[in-house]
Design a protein around this motif. Sequence first.
Motif, mmCIF file in Angstrom:
data_model
loop_
_atom_site.group_PDB
_atom_site.id
_atom_site.type_symbol
_atom_site.label_atom_id
_atom_site.label_comp_id
_atom_site.label_asym_id
_atom_site.label_seq_id
_atom_site.Cartn_x
_atom_site.Cartn_y
_atom_site.Cartn_z
ATOM 1 N N GLU A 74 -1.950 -12.048 9.308
ATOM 2 C CA GLU A 74 -2.548 -13.351 9.160
ATOM 3 C C GLU A 74 -4.132 -13.497 9.131
ATOM 4 O O GLU A 74 -4.722 -13.928 8.321
ATOM 5 N N VAL A 75 -4.520 -12.360 9.732
ATOM 6 C CA VAL A 75 -6.303 -12.294 9.968
ATOM 7 C C VAL A 75 -6.616 -11.689 8.276
ATOM 8 O O VAL A 75 -7.605 -12.035 7.890
ATOM 9 N N LEU A 76 -5.884 -10.680 8.106
ATOM 10 C CA LEU A 76 -6.043 -10.184 6.724
ATOM 11 C C LEU A 76 -5.883 -10.886 5.451
ATOM 12 O O LEU A 76 -6.603 -11.244 4.782
ATOM 13 N N GLU A 77 -4.829 -11.775 5.668
ATOM 14 C CA GLU A 77 -4.663 -12.803 4.770
ATOM 15 C C GLU A 77 -5.901 -13.754 4.626
ATOM 16 O O GLU A 77 -6.219 -14.306 3.376
ATOM 17 N N ALA A 78 -5.987 -14.459 5.716
ATOM 18 C CA ALA A 78 -7.536 -15.311 5.732
ATOM 19 C C ALA A 78 -8.751 -14.579 5.197
ATOM 20 O O ALA A 78 -9.284 -15.366 4.504
ATOM 21 N N ARG A 79 -8.826 -13.470 5.339
ATOM 22 C CA ARG A 79 -9.876 -12.612 4.623
ATOM 23 C C ARG A 79 -9.915 -12.555 3.053
ATOM 24 O O ARG A 79 -10.841 -12.799 2.507
ATOM 25 N N ALA A 80 -8.555 -12.393 2.720
ATOM 26 C CA ALA A 80 -8.237 -12.183 1.375
ATOM 27 C C ALA A 80 -8.608 -13.658 0.672
ATOM 28 O O ALA A 80 -9.326 -13.517 -0.260
ATOM 29 N N PHE A 98 7.659 -7.122 6.246
ATOM 30 C CA PHE A 98 6.598 -7.880 5.315
ATOM 31 C C PHE A 98 7.412 -8.932 4.215
ATOM 32 O O PHE A 98 6.828 -9.861 4.073
ATOM 33 N N THR A 99 8.794 -8.840 4.336
ATOM 34 C CA THR A 99 9.394 -10.115 3.854
ATOM 35 C C THR A 99 9.383 -11.176 4.854
ATOM 36 O O THR A 99 9.136 -12.334 4.261
ATOM 37 N N ARG A 100 9.453 -11.146 6.150
ATOM 38 C CA ARG A 100 9.177 -12.080 7.008
ATOM 39 C C ARG A 100 7.889 -12.871 6.886
ATOM 40 O O ARG A 100 7.660 -13.941 7.235
ATOM 41 N N HIS A 101 6.696 -12.043 6.288
ATOM 42 C CA HIS A 101 5.446 -12.528 6.005
ATOM 43 C C HIS A 101 5.129 -12.927 4.608
ATOM 44 O O HIS A 101 4.200 -13.070 4.386
#
Length: 150
Positions: A74-80, A98-101
């Motif tokens: 989640e934090v990496l996605e926010a950074r992206a 990763f499918t769950r995410h």
Amino acid sequence: MFGLLEPLVARRILLGKEMVSLYEAVQEFVVAESAGEVLGCGALHVIWKDIGEVRTLLVREDRLHEGIGGRIVEVLEARAIELGLERLFCLTFEVSFFTRHGFAPIGEHVVDPDVYAQLLRSPDAGVAEFLDLAHVKPNTLGNTRMLKHL
């Protein structure tokens, strides 16, 4: 982080990384910790103007299934998103995680031919894995290439 990585490399779950590579990429990492103890980490590596890669995502074995890995993603996605990226790539054995995410397996062609030609010039092994180039296939056997649209 190196201490978390070594046992996974020994069991061939993750590709090995030299200590120097971790230092070179330290700004890409998010670290989960409790009471000064590292519980997990993950990195966001920008591949192209709209694509990033989740790299070296790992959680201490005795702390699995506590949501630490999901929070790191989640934090990496926010950074992206802050960087303006539209897609995230990963190369993983952990397909169900990763499918769950929100990630899904991908085929060979995920960028247009002009971008592909530019990415071929990169010396980064992760970019070669993203492109599914033949010379990295021995290192990626059994892994699944996955992508998430942000």
